[in-house]
Scaffold this motif. Structure first.
Motif, PDB file in Angstrom:
ATOM      1  N   HIS A  50       0.775  -1.083   0.059  1.00  0.00           N
ATOM      2  CA  HIS A  50      -0.060   0.067   0.081  1.00  0.00           C
ATOM      3  C   HIS A  50       0.962   1.310  -0.103  1.00  0.00           C
ATOM      4  CE1 HIS A  50      -2.741   2.988   1.576  1.00  0.00           C
ATOM      5  NE2 HIS A  50      -3.687   2.264   0.916  1.00  0.00           N
ATOM      6  N   GLU A  51       0.584   2.293  -0.414  1.00  0.00           N
ATOM      7  CA  GLU A  51       1.025   3.529  -0.661  1.00  0.00           C
ATOM      8  C   GLU A  51       1.442   3.939   0.985  1.00  0.00           C
ATOM      9  OE1 GLU A  51      -2.419   6.753  -0.521  1.00  0.00           O
ATOM     10  OE2 GLU A  51      -1.635   6.043  -2.584  1.00  0.00           O
ATOM     11  N   ASP A  52       1.084   3.637   1.848  1.00  0.00           N
ATOM     12  CA  ASP A  52       1.212   3.878   3.376  1.00  0.00           C
ATOM     13  C   ASP A  52       2.454   3.049   4.048  1.00  0.00           C
ATOM     14  OD1 ASP A  52       0.238   1.571   3.919  1.00  0.00           O
ATOM     15  OD2 ASP A  52      -1.558   2.469   5.262  1.00  0.00           O
ATOM     16  N   GLY A  53       3.008   2.050   3.024  1.00  0.00           N
ATOM     17  CA  GLY A  53       4.112   1.396   3.344  1.00  0.00           C
ATOM     18  C   GLY A  53       3.688   0.051   3.894  1.00  0.00           C
ATOM     19  N   SER A  54       2.231  -0.160   4.074  1.00  0.00           N
ATOM     20  CA  SER A  54       1.794  -1.454   4.718  1.00  0.00           C
ATOM     21  C   SER A  54       1.650  -2.692   3.530  1.00  0.00           C
ATOM     22  CB  SER A  54       0.535  -1.393   5.359  1.00  0.00           C
ATOM     23  OG  SER A  54      -0.556  -1.024   4.611  1.00  0.00           O
ATOM     24  N   TRP A  55       1.759  -3.769   3.866  1.00  0.00           N
ATOM     25  CA  TRP A  55       1.706  -4.907   2.857  1.00  0.00           C
ATOM     26  C   TRP A  55       0.342  -5.436   3.145  1.00  0.00           C
ATOM     27  CZ3 TRP A  55       5.547  -5.904  -0.616  1.00  0.00           C
ATOM     28  CH2 TRP A  55       6.831  -5.129  -0.442  1.00  0.00           C
ATOM     29  N   ALA A  56       0.058  -6.370   2.028  1.00  0.00           N
ATOM     30  CA  ALA A  56      -1.381  -6.968   1.747  1.00  0.00           C
ATOM     31  C   ALA A  56      -1.198  -8.180   2.724  1.00  0.00           C
ATOM     32  CB  ALA A  56      -1.423  -7.449   0.323  1.00  0.00           C
ATOM     33  N   LEU A  57      -2.414  -8.233   3.540  1.00  0.00           N
ATOM     34  CA  LEU A  57      -2.254  -9.525   4.722  1.00  0.00           C
ATOM     35  C   LEU A  57      -3.758  -9.971   4.521  1.00  0.00           C
ATOM     36  CD1 LEU A  57      -1.027  -7.591   7.660  1.00  0.00           C
ATOM     37  CD2 LEU A  57      -0.010  -9.489   6.597  1.00  0.00           C
ATOM     38  N   SER A  58      -3.955 -11.252   4.776  1.00  0.00           N
ATOM     39  CA  SER A  58      -5.172 -11.931   4.831  1.00  0.00           C
ATOM     40  C   SER A  58      -5.306 -12.840   6.005  1.00  0.00           C
ATOM     41  CB  SER A  58      -5.153 -12.999   3.671  1.00  0.00           C
ATOM     42  OG  SER A  58      -6.458 -13.476   3.556  1.00  0.00           O
ATOM     43  N   ALA A  59      -6.399 -12.969   6.513  1.00  0.00           N
ATOM     44  CA  ALA A  59      -6.601 -13.607   7.682  1.00  0.00           C
ATOM     45  C   ALA A  59      -6.355 -15.197   7.545  1.00  0.00           C
ATOM     46  CB  ALA A  59      -8.191 -13.488   8.358  1.00  0.00           C
ATOM     47  N   SER A  60      -5.820 -15.803   8.261  1.00  0.00           N
ATOM     48  CA  SER A  60      -5.207 -17.247   8.112  1.00  0.00           C
ATOM     49  C   SER A  60      -6.547 -18.136   8.241  1.00  0.00           C
ATOM     50  CB  SER A  60      -4.324 -17.647   9.127  1.00  0.00           C
ATOM     51  OG  SER A  60      -4.396 -19.141   9.113  1.00  0.00           O
ATOM     52  N   GLU A  61      -6.880 -19.178   7.461  1.00  0.00           N
ATOM     53  CA  GLU A  61      -8.021 -19.943   7.450  1.00  0.00           C
ATOM     54  C   GLU A  61      -7.604 -21.036   8.364  1.00  0.00           C
ATOM     55  OE1 GLU A  61      -8.811 -21.249   3.591  1.00  0.00           O
ATOM     56  OE2 GLU A  61      -9.582 -19.488   2.705  1.00  0.00           O
ATOM     57  N   LYS A  62      -6.365 -21.246   8.668  1.00  0.00           N
ATOM     58  CA  LYS A  62      -6.127 -22.411   9.722  1.00  0.00           C
ATOM     59  C   LYS A  62      -5.775 -22.148  11.298  1.00  0.00           C
ATOM     60  CE  LYS A  62      -4.383 -25.185   5.828  1.00  0.00           C
ATOM     61  NZ  LYS A  62      -3.179 -26.107   5.421  1.00  0.00           N
ATOM     62  N   HIS A  63      -5.381 -20.839  11.245  1.00  0.00           N
ATOM     63  CA  HIS A  63      -5.010 -20.286  12.554  1.00  0.00           C
ATOM     64  C   HIS A  63      -5.644 -19.097  12.907  1.00  0.00           C
ATOM     65  CE1 HIS A  63      -1.627 -23.417  12.171  1.00  0.00           C
ATOM     66  NE2 HIS A  63      -1.562 -22.878  11.222  1.00  0.00           N
ATOM     67  N   PRO A  64      -6.722 -19.049  13.717  1.00  0.00           N
ATOM     68  CA  PRO A  64      -7.381 -18.023  14.289  1.00  0.00           C
ATOM     69  C   PRO A  64      -6.534 -17.001  14.868  1.00  0.00           C
ATOM     70  CG  PRO A  64      -8.323 -19.833  15.198  1.00  0.00           C
ATOM     71  CD  PRO A  64      -7.006 -20.496  14.473  1.00  0.00           C
ATOM     72  N   GLU A  65      -6.620 -15.413  14.578  1.00  0.00           N
ATOM     73  CA  GLU A  65      -5.882 -14.451  14.824  1.00  0.00           C
ATOM     74  C   GLU A  65      -4.564 -14.521  14.436  1.00  0.00           C
ATOM     75  OE1 GLU A  65      -6.502 -13.399  18.972  1.00  0.00           O
ATOM     76  OE2 GLU A  65      -8.557 -14.632  18.873  1.00  0.00           O
ATOM     77  N   THR A  66      -4.311 -15.025  13.382  1.00  0.00           N
ATOM     78  CA  THR A  66      -2.988 -15.092  12.678  1.00  0.00           C
ATOM     79  C   THR A  66      -3.250 -14.639  11.118  1.00  0.00           C
ATOM     80  OG1 THR A  66      -2.338 -17.059  13.969  1.00  0.00           O
ATOM     81  CG2 THR A  66      -1.156 -16.434  11.897  1.00  0.00           C
ATOM     82  N   ASN A  67      -2.491 -13.626  10.789  1.00  0.00           N
ATOM     83  CA  ASN A  67      -2.460 -13.208   9.328  1.00  0.00           C
ATOM     84  C   ASN A  67      -1.334 -13.863   8.568  1.00  0.00           C
ATOM     85  OD1 ASN A  67      -4.301 -11.096   9.744  1.00  0.00           O
ATOM     86  ND2 ASN A  67      -2.733  -9.963  10.703  1.00  0.00           N
TER      87      ASN A  67
END
Length: 142
Positions: A50-67
């Motif tokens: 992202h232009e703010d410097g952050s990177w694309a993340l997705s929620a894990s399908e196997k591990h709750p509360e993990t990206n």
């Protein structure tokens, strides 16, 4: 960094976007091996930033509360995902050396998993970063 500014671009020739997903299939194991082969051959991997410097993340399908942070072995694979929730992200090259030395160990510390060559439906496996590092070191760079 834009695709046109990428230091790895000369090693990653662009192909027409309609051909991209014929290479990444729903066979996650083939996509996985392609990731390592391409990364070693080109010297880079690709992510969405992202232009703010952050990177694309997705929620894990196997591990709750993990990206999971997805990476692709070719810029075209990543570009296909710069839409919808990631429409404001651009494809950025990361040198393989930096990916192995800094990113994977940092992701392990931050408890973020690695998504490798996810297909057009954002489907693919999730990996522990140090396992990915180990595969590079033992199977592809030894």
């Amino acid at each position: 960094m834009n695709l046109s500014d990428s230091p790895c671009l000369f090693l990653c020739p662009l192909i027409e976007s309609y051909c991209v997903m014929t290479v990444l299939t729903n066979n996650h194991e083939e996509n996985y091996h392609l990731f390592f082969e391409d990364a070693v051959n080109t010297g880079c991997v690709w992510g969405l930033q992202h232009e703010d410097g952050s990177w694309a993340l997705s929620a894990s399908e196997k591990h709750p509360e993990t990206n999971v942070m997805p990476f692709w072995s070719q810029p075209e694979f990543a570009q296909c995902h710069a839409a919808d929730d990631w429409a404001d992200h651009e494809v950025v090259a990361i040198s393989l050396e930096e990916f192995m030395d800094d990113w994977l160990t940092g992701m392990h510390t931050d408890v973020v998993l690695v998504g490798i060559n996810w297909d057009a439906d954002l489907e693919g496996e999730e990996y522990e970063p140090l396992d990915v590092l180990s595969v590079f070191e033992s199977d592809y760079l030894s």
